[in-house]
Design an enzyme around this catalytic site. Structure first.
Site, PDB file in Angstrom:
ATOM      1  N   HIS A 148      -3.639  12.341  -4.305  1.00 34.45           N
ATOM      2  CA  HIS A 148      -2.782  11.592  -3.400  1.00 34.45           C
ATOM      3  C   HIS A 148      -2.716  12.276  -2.049  1.00 34.45           C
ATOM      4  CE1 HIS A 148      -0.055  14.470  -5.365  1.00 34.45           C
ATOM      5  NE2 HIS A 148       0.765  14.352  -4.330  1.00 34.45           N
TER       6      HIS A 148
ATOM      7  N   HIS B  36      -0.298  12.593   1.400  1.00 39.46           N
ATOM      8  CA  HIS B  36       1.003  12.384   2.023  1.00 39.46           C
ATOM      9  C   HIS B  36       0.786  11.994   3.482  1.00 39.46           C
ATOM     10  CE1 HIS B  36       3.516  14.433  -1.078  1.00 39.46           C
ATOM     11  NE2 HIS B  36       2.371  15.046  -1.329  1.00 39.46           N
TER      12      HIS B  36
END
Length: 135
Positions: free
Chosen positions: A97, A99
């Site tokens: 992932h 940010h």
């Protein structure tokens, strides 16, 4: 593998979706470290950026960039776009992932700092060559 991000990607856990296509999902982070803090994930499971294929990385970062531009249009003065790989680097959910953290100039709750070190005793050329050999 079924981590919390796989469950979100599959629709088993609700999220505040910012973007979705066949391969990528972006949603607001529950922590909202800064207002608009968004997570961008591939729908297929990869542990982190180090084991993701090139196409997945490109798709995820393209959407991260687009979200960063959107946040800038909404008033952010800058954006941090980052991905942690492995626990020692701060990764807490083991699904690749990214940010996207908008910065407004008064973000005391978010400190990203790179401390300079004295490198006079390090052979930077030899270190660069060693890293290159392992690519």
């Amino acid at each position: 593998m079924s981590d919390v991000f796989c469950l979100i990607a599959n629709g088993d856990i609700p999220s505040a979706k910012v973007y979705e296509d066949d391969d990528v999902l972006a949603f607001l982070d529950l922590s909202q470290t800064t207002l608009g803090h968004t997570l961008v994930i591939p729908k297929k499971h990869c542990t982190n950026i180090l084991d993701a294929d090139d196409e997945t990385i490109a798709k995820v970062f393209k959407i991260a960039r687009n979200i960063g531009n959107s946040l800038m249009k909404m008033g952010a003065k800058g954006v941090n776009i980052l991905s942690n790989a492995n626990e020692v680097a701060g990764q807490s959910v083991f699904h690749f992932h990214v940010h996207v953290l908008p910065r407004y100039g008064n973000d005391e709750n978010l400190v990203i700092s790179f401390k300079e070190h004295d490198t006079s005793s390090i052979d930077l050329k030899a270190l660069a060559e060693k890293i290159h050999e392992n690519i």
